[in-house]
Structure formats: structure tokens, C-alpha cells
Write an enzyme that holds these catalytic residues in place. Sequence first.
Site, PDB file in Angstrom:
ATOM      1  N   GLU A 111      -4.128   1.948  -2.481  1.00  0.00           N
ATOM      2  CA  GLU A 111      -4.322   3.190  -3.342  1.00  0.00           C
ATOM      3  C   GLU A 111      -3.163   3.685  -3.530  1.00  0.00           C
ATOM      4  OE1 GLU A 111      -5.302   5.211   0.563  1.00  0.00           O
ATOM      5  OE2 GLU A 111      -4.201   3.439   1.997  1.00  0.00           O
ATOM      6  N   ASN A 147       0.976  -0.831   0.013  1.00  0.00           N
ATOM      7  CA  ASN A 147       0.233   0.013  -0.034  1.00  0.00           C
ATOM      8  C   ASN A 147       0.483   0.905   0.091  1.00  0.00           C
ATOM      9  OD1 ASN A 147      -1.256   2.390   1.192  1.00  0.00           O
ATOM     10  ND2 ASN A 147      -2.753   1.144   1.490  1.00  0.00           N
ATOM     11  N   ASP A 162       3.137   4.704   5.180  1.00  0.00           N
ATOM     12  CA  ASP A 162       2.504   4.355   5.958  1.00  0.00           C
ATOM     13  C   ASP A 162       2.840   2.819   6.686  1.00  0.00           C
ATOM     14  OD1 ASP A 162       0.405   4.462   4.588  1.00  0.00           O
ATOM     15  OD2 ASP A 162      -1.155   5.289   6.572  1.00  0.00           O
ATOM     16  N   HIS A 163       2.772   2.240   4.919  1.00  0.00           N
ATOM     17  CA  HIS A 163       2.627   0.451   4.787  1.00  0.00           C
ATOM     18  C   HIS A 163       4.400   0.170   4.557  1.00  0.00           C
ATOM     19  CE1 HIS A 163      -1.551  -0.453   4.903  1.00  0.00           C
ATOM     20  NE2 HIS A 163      -1.267   0.663   5.004  1.00  0.00           N
ATOM     21  N   ASP A 197      -1.161  -5.957   6.212  1.00  0.00           N
ATOM     22  CA  ASP A 197      -0.356  -6.742   4.166  1.00  0.00           C
ATOM     23  C   ASP A 197      -0.734  -7.750   4.383  1.00  0.00           C
ATOM     24  OD1 ASP A 197      -0.643  -3.388   3.456  1.00  0.00           O
ATOM     25  OD2 ASP A 197      -0.168  -3.338   5.465  1.00  0.00           O
TER      26      ASP A 197
END
Length: 369
Positions: free
Chosen positions: A124, A97, A336-337, A307
Site C-alpha cells: 500500500e 503495510n 494501521d499495520h 501480515d
Amino acid sequence: MNESQTHYDSELLQFLSDRIRLSELRHKFKGNMALVASQLYDLWRSGQLHVHRDWGNTSQKNEKILYTNRTCLLPTDWLQIVKESEHQQSLLIATWNINSIRSRMPLLLSWLEEHRPDIICLQETKVEDHLFPHQELGLSGYQTVFSGQKTYNGVAILSRHPIEEVKYGFSNRYDSENKRLIAAKILGIWIINVYVPQGQSTDSPKFSYKIEFLKELFQELEQFYDSSVPLLLAGDYNIAPDSRDVSHPEAMENQVSFHPREHQFLDQIRKWKLEDVFRKFNQEKGHYSWWDFRTMGFEKDEGMRIDHIWVSPSLMGCCKSCVIDIENRGQPKPSDHAPVLSEFSYQYQPAGNSRFDINQNGVKHNGGD
DNA sequence: ATGGTCGGTGGCCGA
């Protein structure tokens, strides 16, 4: 022997046809070990050499050692050439992501350069299709398929191998205005890439939407896919499977991303024969793929493993590793991932090469030997 | 501690 092996020392290949200790090999090539060592590492790196290691005198079984640029051969290691009949290709598949592909482009390109995954699923992307950076990714050697929208959501699959078929969204057109699902058939594998709604909080309509989305997703799998063939469901599930995957399990009880109604979806796909590849290799708690920017989660080691790469049995059988690249989260301007990366030793049988196949006229015939 | 920080947008929302 194939062409790539012709420059290898024939005496060396002869010794390697049966398993042999590195120390014994060293004895046989006294004085010429520098050349032999470089050939051994070449063979190992290119997947043509088995390396097995006994850990001392313990009862621990003989472990297969995979090549990385940091692993060394030990004198006690067992070496053996990979026979042509068992030669299999390494396939790297990732999910990430990226929280806006346009603002993540520098980091994405350097990560692709460093790891060279064969296939990566992105979520995203937050970009409309006509603005998707497919040309830049093409220059890096990736074919792309994508389904995006302005500001929110957006999914893409990048592949270094031909993309044979693509499915955009749900077959029944469920939630078609939100671009959260894309699937592609690559090397005979169905790669399904999903960005599951986050859900906000359990009393929010967004949580009902998340539960409905998961129900539709499982229906889609059941009705239009087959888990008895190579299949992979990757993406941001926004679900932490069990207590090892969150920082404070007690506090997360019945909370969004750790809710029984969300775990029900994981039970369904488990029953449908998919498995979480990460847990094939690692049983520890505290391995996260997402950390909240707002609470400085990464700095505090507080996050969640949401994830995932889940696969059908035929891929599970040839899965060699799965790691979360947390180093990436420490880079400048991270998502943020963190990316999740998995390795398979998978031999693709393209149409026409299998023993029993459908020819161009659609007639079944026996290819013979 | 009920905040905080990102990303994309357009005069706040979603994560």
C-alpha cells in the site's frame, strides 16, 4: 582468523576455542575483566561468539542466547568462539503495510534507521512510480524496486544488498492494472512481496476477486518458483491463519479474512512446503499485526495477524526469530499495520564461490578446494 | 453499538 579479530586478546580467543563458563573466564582474567567484557560483547554482537544458557537445574535444555542491546551475559553462561567454518551472516527481512509511503516517510526512515533490515517488503505505497521516493531511500542505503499506481495498492522492495532480478506482477498478466505483486532475487533468495485484496465482505464481488487472486497467486508460485531453493513470501495476506490470530474467533467464523476459502490458500502453500516463521517461535494467541482505525482497535487490543512471512524449508532451517513491532503502532501518525521482522543466519553462496558452478562460458566445472 | 478514522483524492472510495 579474519582481520576483524586481530585486535582481540589472543589469550582470550584461546580460552574461547572450547566452551567455557563466563565465571571461569572471569577467574582467569582477574583484574582485567573490564577489557575482556567489552571484547566479549563485541564478539557477541558481531556474530562471532556463541552464548548458551542453562536455566537453573530444570530439565530445560541449553538455550542459545541471541545478542540484543538489552541482553546481559550471566556468570553461568557458556561461551565459545564461532569457528570460521560455521560463521554465518545475520539477515534481517521485514514486511510492512505502510498505508501510503509518502505520508509514512518520517516513520519509515526512522524505523529503517533503528532496525537496519537488510530487506523490507512494503505494501500500500499508494504512489505512482515516477513519484516514488527512491532517492531519499537511496540516501538511507537502500536500493529499491517498486510497482505502484495512484491512490490504491502499490508494492515495493527495499534492499541493502544488490537486487539481482525483478518480476513485476503475475507472469500471465493476471490483474495487471492492480499493483499488488512484485518479486526480487536478492542474495540468491527469491523475495515475493504481495498485497492480497482485502475482500470487504463474503457476499461482495470483492471477495470473489480475493479468492480468484489467491488461486492465481498459488498458480504463480507453483509454475514459476521452486520451494526447494531459498524463497520467501511476505506481505499483507489479509488472512488470519487460525483462532489465535483474531480477537473474537467465534464471531469471525466464515467472515472475510478468516474464511475457509481463504484458509485453503494457506493449506496450499503449506503443502507446497512454505511455513509461517512467526509460529516457529510463538504459539500464543493475541499477537496482531493490524488494528482497525475506525473501532480504535489498537487501543482496545482488538486486531488480526494478517501480515506474514512464510518461507521455504532452507530458510526455515536458519530462521532465528520473528517479531511484530507493535511499538511502532504506538508512534505518532502510525500505519494501521505494524512491521513484521524476521532474522535468518544465512550464508549466501554467490556464483563462482560454490564448489560446483557454472563458469562464464556456461560450462559446468569442479571448483575444487 | 451496523458506527467509528485514516489516506488520497477531487467533489467519495477503499481499508
